[in-house]
Design a protein around this motif. Structure first.
Motif, PDB file in Angstrom:
ATOM      1  N   ILE A 131       0.834  -1.202   0.000  1.00  0.00           N
ATOM      2  CA  ILE A 131       0.000   0.000   0.000  1.00  0.00           C
ATOM      3  C   ILE A 131       0.873   1.259   0.000  1.00  0.00           C
ATOM      4  CG2 ILE A 131      -1.586   1.337   1.441  1.00  0.00           C
ATOM      5  CD1 ILE A 131      -2.985  -1.280   2.139  1.00  0.00           C
ATOM      6  N   GLY A 132       1.986   1.215   0.745  1.00  0.00           N
ATOM      7  CA  GLY A 132       2.902   2.346   0.728  1.00  0.00           C
ATOM      8  C   GLY A 132       3.494   2.580  -0.656  1.00  0.00           C
ATOM      9  N   LEU A 133       3.869   1.497  -1.329  1.00  0.00           N
ATOM     10  CA  LEU A 133       4.398   1.602  -2.691  1.00  0.00           C
ATOM     11  C   LEU A 133       3.346   2.109  -3.658  1.00  0.00           C
ATOM     12  CD1 LEU A 133       6.503  -1.690  -2.992  1.00  0.00           C
ATOM     13  CD2 LEU A 133       7.390   0.646  -3.091  1.00  0.00           C
ATOM     14  N   ALA A 134       2.135   1.569  -3.538  1.00  0.00           N
ATOM     15  CA  ALA A 134       1.074   1.951  -4.462  1.00  0.00           C
ATOM     16  C   ALA A 134       0.776   3.442  -4.383  1.00  0.00           C
ATOM     17  CB  ALA A 134      -0.183   1.142  -4.161  1.00  0.00           C
ATOM     18  N   SER A 135       0.883   4.015  -3.199  1.00  0.00           N
ATOM     19  CA  SER A 135       0.587   5.436  -3.033  1.00  0.00           C
ATOM     20  C   SER A 135       1.536   6.323  -3.821  1.00  0.00           C
ATOM     21  CB  SER A 135       0.634   5.809  -1.546  1.00  0.00           C
ATOM     22  OG  SER A 135      -0.357   5.143  -0.821  1.00  0.00           O
ATOM     23  N   THR A 136       2.748   5.857  -4.049  1.00  0.00           N
ATOM     24  CA  THR A 136       3.721   6.671  -4.787  1.00  0.00           C
ATOM     25  C   THR A 136       3.515   6.589  -6.300  1.00  0.00           C
ATOM     26  OG1 THR A 136       5.364   4.903  -4.987  1.00  0.00           O
ATOM     27  CG2 THR A 136       5.420   6.226  -2.984  1.00  0.00           C
ATOM     28  N   ALA A 137       2.730   5.600  -6.772  1.00  0.00           N
ATOM     29  CA  ALA A 137       2.546   5.378  -8.218  1.00  0.00           C
ATOM     30  C   ALA A 137       3.902   5.359  -8.922  1.00  0.00           C
ATOM     31  CB  ALA A 137       1.650   6.454  -8.822  1.00  0.00           C
ATOM     32  N   PRO A 138       4.800   4.428  -8.570  1.00  0.00           N
ATOM     33  CA  PRO A 138       6.183   4.483  -9.041  1.00  0.00           C
ATOM     34  C   PRO A 138       6.350   4.489 -10.557  1.00  0.00           C
ATOM     35  CG  PRO A 138       5.706   2.358  -8.011  1.00  0.00           C
ATOM     36  CD  PRO A 138       4.567   3.266  -7.689  1.00  0.00           C
ATOM     37  N   LEU A 139       5.581   3.683 -11.280  1.00  0.00           N
ATOM     38  CA  LEU A 139       5.741   3.632 -12.734  1.00  0.00           C
ATOM     39  C   LEU A 139       5.382   4.961 -13.367  1.00  0.00           C
ATOM     40  CD1 LEU A 139       6.331   2.193 -15.356  1.00  0.00           C
ATOM     41  CD2 LEU A 139       4.055   1.166 -15.276  1.00  0.00           C
ATOM     42  N   TYR A 140       4.224   5.490 -13.019  1.00  0.00           N
ATOM     43  CA  TYR A 140       3.826   6.774 -13.589  1.00  0.00           C
ATOM     44  C   TYR A 140       4.728   7.900 -13.105  1.00  0.00           C
ATOM     45  CZ  TYR A 140       1.554  11.209 -14.106  1.00  0.00           C
ATOM     46  OH  TYR A 140       1.323  12.524 -14.390  1.00  0.00           O
ATOM     47  N   SER A 141       5.074   7.894 -11.812  1.00  0.00           N
ATOM     48  CA  SER A 141       5.884   8.983 -11.250  1.00  0.00           C
ATOM     49  C   SER A 141       7.226   9.102 -11.960  1.00  0.00           C
ATOM     50  CB  SER A 141       6.108   8.750  -9.753  1.00  0.00           C
ATOM     51  OG  SER A 141       4.895   8.808  -9.044  1.00  0.00           O
ATOM     52  N   LEU A 142       7.888   7.963 -12.188  1.00  0.00           N
ATOM     53  CA  LEU A 142       9.185   7.997 -12.862  1.00  0.00           C
ATOM     54  C   LEU A 142       9.026   8.390 -14.320  1.00  0.00           C
ATOM     55  CD1 LEU A 142      12.215   7.538 -12.614  1.00  0.00           C
ATOM     56  CD2 LEU A 142      11.841   5.139 -13.212  1.00  0.00           C
ATOM     57  N   ALA A 143       7.983   7.879 -14.969  1.00  0.00           N
ATOM     58  CA  ALA A 143       7.757   8.204 -16.378  1.00  0.00           C
ATOM     59  C   ALA A 143       7.532   9.693 -16.583  1.00  0.00           C
ATOM     60  CB  ALA A 143       6.550   7.413 -16.905  1.00  0.00           C
ATOM     61  N   ALA A 144       6.835  10.320 -15.636  1.00  0.00           N
ATOM     62  CA  ALA A 144       6.492  11.730 -15.779  1.00  0.00           C
ATOM     63  C   ALA A 144       7.600  12.667 -15.309  1.00  0.00           C
ATOM     64  CB  ALA A 144       5.210  12.028 -14.996  1.00  0.00           C
ATOM     65  N   THR A 145       8.594  12.135 -14.585  1.00  0.00           N
ATOM     66  CA  THR A 145       9.614  12.982 -13.968  1.00  0.00           C
ATOM     67  C   THR A 145      10.979  12.862 -14.619  1.00  0.00           C
ATOM     68  OG1 THR A 145       8.472  12.683 -11.854  1.00  0.00           O
ATOM     69  CG2 THR A 145      10.687  13.590 -11.761  1.00  0.00           C
ATOM     70  N   LEU A 146      11.317  11.689 -15.119  1.00  0.00           N
ATOM     71  CA  LEU A 146      12.676  11.413 -15.586  1.00  0.00           C
ATOM     72  C   LEU A 146      13.161  12.422 -16.618  1.00  0.00           C
ATOM     73  CD1 LEU A 146      15.171   9.634 -15.574  1.00  0.00           C
ATOM     74  CD2 LEU A 146      14.049   8.130 -17.245  1.00  0.00           C
ATOM     75  N   GLY A 147      12.337  12.735 -17.603  1.00  0.00           N
ATOM     76  CA  GLY A 147      12.759  13.659 -18.657  1.00  0.00           C
ATOM     77  C   GLY A 147      13.121  15.027 -18.117  1.00  0.00           C
ATOM     78  N   TYR A 148      12.312  15.537 -17.183  1.00  0.00           N
ATOM     79  CA  TYR A 148      12.564  16.870 -16.629  1.00  0.00           C
ATOM     80  C   TYR A 148      13.796  16.882 -15.732  1.00  0.00           C
ATOM     81  CZ  TYR A 148       7.985  18.247 -18.387  1.00  0.00           C
ATOM     82  OH  TYR A 148       6.926  18.527 -19.211  1.00  0.00           O
ATOM     83  N   VAL A 149      14.028  15.771 -15.011  1.00  0.00           N
ATOM     84  CA  VAL A 149      15.226  15.691 -14.176  1.00  0.00           C
ATOM     85  C   VAL A 149      16.470  15.705 -15.054  1.00  0.00           C
ATOM     86  CG1 VAL A 149      16.527  14.234 -12.574  1.00  0.00           C
ATOM     87  CG2 VAL A 149      14.062  14.520 -12.271  1.00  0.00           C
ATOM     88  N   ILE A 150      16.443  14.950 -16.128  1.00  0.00           N
ATOM     89  CA  ILE A 150      17.579  14.917 -17.058  1.00  0.00           C
ATOM     90  C   ILE A 150      17.773  16.277 -17.720  1.00  0.00           C
ATOM     91  CG2 ILE A 150      18.366  13.960 -19.258  1.00  0.00           C
ATOM     92  CD1 ILE A 150      17.240  11.275 -18.353  1.00  0.00           C
ATOM     93  N   LEU A 151      16.683  16.944 -18.014  1.00  0.00           N
ATOM     94  CA  LEU A 151      16.778  18.275 -18.613  1.00  0.00           C
ATOM     95  C   LEU A 151      17.489  19.233 -17.662  1.00  0.00           C
ATOM     96  CD1 LEU A 151      15.744  19.469 -21.314  1.00  0.00           C
ATOM     97  CD2 LEU A 151      13.807  20.398 -20.047  1.00  0.00           C
TER      98      LEU A 151
END
Length: 506
Positions: free
Chosen positions: A34-54
């Protein structure tokens, strides 16, 4: 419906153990899921990785490691406070015991407002990706259809949260398994294709990606850390379910730390292999391609999965859907606890007679998220985006309150042992300082009109929405303060440092 007004929150003075929630429903594994599910890891990384690299280029994996540090320190604070006071009100209860009713109430409000804001985000992703999964891009691009579909999903997940955490746990097991499998497959395929020469833009792994000396811009580094910081957010859900676990004092803390460790491995590992496969170009599969910054995985999914690309879309959709359900849980239990201690009307403390869940709080949180999402969608899609960006202010605020509350509450025990000094003092204090800095820096950045999609009152829309949401909490607190039923709480009678812990025995 069954009412529960317990402990010092009653007028009769009778003390009951527990708030009537379904005790012993969750173990370490269920709480961690449940703790993992709350972070939505797959979507969170998909939506963030590009901007972090930028922002920081090849140092993205390093940023994901650095960003988890304040989260781990905050998790230590949660763990120590939970061992002493395993109350589902978490930040609200601990903040009140440490610093008094005003700080505690605002901490509880910050938990609620951050949840409502993020529910609008994950709800929309669920609705959009539902139609992408069915191959209907026309519906996925239609705002009215997406909003209507998202509302249906949010209503379903609210219902699931109402009928019990055990059913939610089983559902989350399935959703999380699919999500993790999709992430691991994505990583394995990215590594495989980075080595087979299929993509001419692929690059070799380099240990310099983890070298802090390679960071060239402090502002870019801070921007990236702030982005990465909040993709870890959500692990504290398992702490809010402490009264429904098999060992309320130990299980939630272990689950929280386990969730963070799993997230570190996933985020760092997947980001490395994706960088190896896609490279850093701004065209094609390149991770800085402006057309794919919002979701780099969907673009790469077709290249890596081929005709099975739908499986990755399914993973992203389920990632958002599972987070929709688990985000409602801590908010509902937080308002339940606030009502028990007279910080909110007694209606919030009502439990469903069959499912032993806070039915009113859960329904109200789901309805509030739906109304907020629909309202923001009608006003402006850009305002919705800014409101989601500003959510980080509330998150940093209540994590910082919890961290500092740990230090202050246990201040008399810090010299008792080296463990107490570090686990109750130094590390939580560092976490609070880091998160406090994140709050201030985020607010400063959001003030700029260039940071936001909208301009409100002459400054960035994200600042107005984020700070405005927190200030609204003070207004609502003031309104409740004027009500006769609030007096025991604000006078420190229903909840103070010496109030007995209203939780079940182990």
């Amino acid at each position: 419906m069954e009412k529960h007004t317990l402990g010092n929150a009653t007028d009769t003075g009778h003390i009951h153990v527990g708030k009537g929630l379904n005790q012993g429903a969750l173990g370490v594994v269920g709480s961690t899921v449940i703790g993992l599910a709350s972070t939505a890891p797959l979507y969170s990384l998909a939506a963030t990785l590009g901007y972090v690299i930028l922002a920081v280029g090849a140092q993205a994996p390093l940023v994901f490691i650095i960003a988890c540090v304040p989260m781990i320190f905050a998790a230590f604070a949660y763990q120590e406070l939970n061992r002493e006071m395993p109350d589902c009100g978490t930040t609200f209860v601990w903040g009140t015991k440490g610093f008094g009713p005003v700080v505690g109430w605002i901490g509880g409000w910050a938990v609620a407002v951050s949840a409502i804001m993020v529910l609008a985000n994950v709800g929309e992703i669920t609705g959009k990706y539902f139609w992408l999964l069915l191959g209907n891009e026309e519906f996925a691009d239609n705002r009215v259809i997406v909003v209507a579909t998202s509302v249906v999903f949010m209503a379903i997940m609210t219902f699931v949260s109402t009928i019990g955490v055990q059913i939610g746990e089983k559902l989350q097991m399935v959703l999380m398994t699919i999500q993790i499998v999709a992430m691991v497959l994505f990583g394995v395929l990215a590594l495989w294709h980075s080595l087979d020469g299929g993509n001419p833009d692929s690059i070799a792994f380099d240990w310099q990606w983890f070298n802090p000396a390679e960071l060239t811009s402090w502002s870019g580094f801070i921007e990236a850390v702030l982005l990465a910081l909040f993709i870890y957010w959500g692990w504290d859900t398992c702490l809010a379910l402490n009264e429904e676990t098999k060992n309320p004092r130990k299980t939630p803390g272990r689950a929280a730390l386990s969730s963070i460790v799993v997230l570190i491995v996933l985020y760092v590992g997947i980001s490395v292999v994706v960088m190896m496969f896609a490279g850093f170009g701004d065209t094609g599969y390149g991770l800085t391609n402006p057309e794919s910054l919002d979701d780099v995985f969907s673009v790469l999914g077709g290249a890596l999965f081929g005709p099975w690309g739908w499986f990755l879309i399914l993973g992203v959709m389920l990632s958002a859907a599972s987070s929709t359900q688990t985000t409602i849980l801590p908010t509902a239990r937080g308002t339940l606890s606030m009502a028990v201690y007279r910080a909110l009307p007694a209606k919030f403390a009502e439990l469903h007679p069959k499912f032993k869940t806070p039915w009113f709080s859960t329904t109200l949180m789901g309805a509030a998220a739906i109304i907020y999402y629909v309202g923001m969608s009608i006003l402006s899609e850009d305002m919705l985006a800014d409101s989601l960006t500003s959510m980080g202010l509330a998150v940093a605020l209540y994590y910082a309150i919890t961290s500092f509350a740990c230090v202050w509450y246990f201040r008399g025990t810090l010299r008792d042992s080296a463990r107490n000094l570090w686990m109750r003092g130094i590390l939580p204090a560092l976490g609070g300082l880091m998160l406090g800095y994140a709050f201030v820096q985020s607010a400063i950045d959001m003030w700029s009109t260039e940071y936001s999609e909208t301009v409100l009152l002459g400054v960035g829309g994200a600042f107005v929405i984020g700070v405005g949401a927190i200030l609204l909490g003070f207004v609502l607190m003031g309104i409740w303060w004027l009500r006769p039923g609030s007096k025991p709480f604000f006078r420190g009678e229903s909840l103070n440092r010496d109030t007995p812990v209203l939780v079940p025995d182990e």
